[in-house]
Design an enzyme around this catalytic site. Structure first.
Site, PDB file in Angstrom:
ATOM      1  CE  LYS A 143      -4.001   1.093   6.922  1.00  0.00           C
ATOM      2  NZ  LYS A 143      -3.153   1.002   5.596  1.00  0.00           N
ATOM      3  NE  ARG A 161       2.266   4.893   4.352  1.00  0.00           N
ATOM      4  CZ  ARG A 161       1.416   5.266   5.031  1.00  0.00           C
ATOM      5  NH1 ARG A 161       0.582   4.234   6.039  1.00  0.00           N
ATOM      6  NH2 ARG A 161       1.053   6.574   5.288  1.00  0.00           N
TER       7      ARG A 161
HETATM    8  N1  HH2 Z   1      -2.009   3.278   4.631  1.00  0.00           N
HETATM    9  C1  HH2 Z   1      -2.473   4.845   4.942  1.00  0.00           C
HETATM   10  C2  HH2 Z   1      -1.409   5.876   3.775  1.00  0.00           C
HETATM   11  N2  HH2 Z   1      -1.494   5.418   2.777  1.00  0.00           N
HETATM   12  N3  HH2 Z   1       0.576   3.527   1.409  1.00  0.00           N
HETATM   13  C3  HH2 Z   1       0.724   2.224   1.532  1.00  0.00           C
HETATM   14  N4  HH2 Z   1       0.833   2.055   0.707  1.00  0.00           N
HETATM   15  N5  HH2 Z   1      -0.075   1.735   2.000  1.00  0.00           N
HETATM   16  C4  HH2 Z   1      -0.512   1.702   2.816  1.00  0.00           C
HETATM   17  O1  HH2 Z   1      -1.676   0.740   3.672  1.00  0.00           O
HETATM   18  C5  HH2 Z   1      -1.504   3.067   3.423  1.00  0.00           C
HETATM   19  C6  HH2 Z   1      -0.441   3.756   2.971  1.00  0.00           C
HETATM   20  C7  HH2 Z   1      -3.358   5.427   5.467  1.00  0.00           C
HETATM   21  O2  HH2 Z   1      -2.399   5.779   7.155  1.00  0.00           O
HETATM   22  P1  HH2 Z   1      -2.205   7.037   7.459  1.00  0.00           P
HETATM   23  O3  HH2 Z   1      -1.403   7.747   6.353  1.00  0.00           O
HETATM   24  O4  HH2 Z   1      -1.171   6.634   8.480  1.00  0.00           O
HETATM   25  O5  HH2 Z   1      -3.646   7.369   7.625  1.00  0.00           O
HETATM   26  P2  HH2 Z   1      -3.889   8.517   6.514  1.00  0.00           P
HETATM   27  O6  HH2 Z   1      -4.401   7.865   5.371  1.00  0.00           O
HETATM   28  O7  HH2 Z   1      -4.888   8.503   7.763  1.00  0.00           O
HETATM   29  O8  HH2 Z   1      -3.277   9.893   6.559  1.00  0.00           O
END
Ligand code: HH2
Length: 269
Positions: free
Chosen positions: A202, A242
């Site tokens: 992030k 995660r």
């Molecule tokens: N962060 C993201 C997505 N889902 N779920 C939970 N429970 N906690 C988090 O911190 C969280 C999440 C964001 O990351 P990512 O899936 O890599 O990116 P994107 O939202 O661009 O798909």
């Protein structure tokens, strides 16, 4: 402390902020899921809609098309969570074998309860469109803690038995808010519900790890800071982290936790 679990991120999207486009193809996504399992993921978190700031919403039919075959292919190999804000997507993924709803929108406790599934309850302030536009709190730690306590009580009351609370790092938070929440993790853990933390790759990590006066690190250059952040969260008592970088994080989890890896130490020379 019990060994923390590693949740591997698998985004079947063209636009996620780190792995967007890499696993948009169904076969590539399933293969990535297998790699995450081989690297030590305890859970694979399948998502079909990016939640990054400014991301475009995805139609329900398209989100279903993206995630369901991948969930079905991986559910026999590993515990699968479905990362969604849509009830119909959560329900369909549970029917295909997912056993955890990663509720990033805050409305899926009833769905998880009705299916007997686990639930990740995440705090967020605002939508993808507006959440990073000057988020403000009087006391971010107190407000996020109170929100999660109230939502956890409501989820238990509606019949959810397996629950994790998540401060939602980066979801309507400044760098200072994210840091305050990480520093306050021991308090959140002590409040009693198991905690999930997602800091992986992030942008706040890129800002801090670059050092004073330097440009923020690009997303590809945030591995070390991500591992440090996950290790920090695990040492503070997070039950699940995660992450995108599963192999390194699983090694860190074995170091932090008091599980089998440590139990063999007496025999090792
Ligand atoms: N962060 C993201 C997505 N889902 N779920 C939970 N429970 N906690 C988090 O911190 C969280 C999440 C964001 O990351 P990512 O899936 O890599 O990116 P994107 O939202 O661009 O798909």
């Amino acid at each position: 402390m019990p060994q923390p679990l590693v949740m591997g991120v698998l985004n079947v999207t063209p636009d996620s902020f780190f792995d967007g486009g890499r696993y948009f193809d169904r076969e590539a996504a399933v293969e990535r899921g297998r790699v995450l399992v081989a690297e030590g993921a305890d859970i694979v978190d399948v998502g079909g809609e990016s939640s990054r700031p400014g991301a475009s919403p995805v139609e329900q039919a398209e989100e279903l098309r993206r995630v369901l075959p991948v969930v079905a292919a991986l559910a026999g190999l590993v515990r699968v969570s479905i990362d969604t804000a849509k009830p119909a997507v959560a329900l369909a993924a549970l029917a295909e074998g997912a056993t955890i709803v990663n509720d990033t929108g805050g409305s899926l406790a009833g769905v998880a309860a009705s299916a007997g599934a686990g639930l990740v309850l995440m705090h967020r302030k605002g939508t993808a469109a507006d959440m990073q536009k000057d988020p403000r709190y009087d006391d971010v730690v107190a407000e996020v803690g109170a929100f999660l306590a109230a939502e956890a009580a409501a989820a238990h009351a509606s019949g959810v038995r397996e629950l994790w609370v998540d401060p939602g790092i980066g979801f309507g938070k400044t760098v200072a808010h994210n840091l305050a929440l990480l520093e306050a993790l021991p308090g959140l853990v002590a409040a009693g519900e198991p905690v999930l933390v997602g800091v992986s790759r992030k942008s706040f990590l890129g800002r801090i790890a670059a050092g004073v006066g330097r440009d923020p690190l690009a997303v590809e250059d945030r591995f070390e800071a991500s591992l440090a952040g996950a290790t920090w969260a695990m040492a503070a008592g997070a039950a699940i982290v995660r992450v995108h970088d599963v192999a390194a994080t699983a090694a860190a989890a074995r170091l932090v936790g008091d599980g089998a890896a440590r139990a063999t130490v007496g025999a090792a020379r």
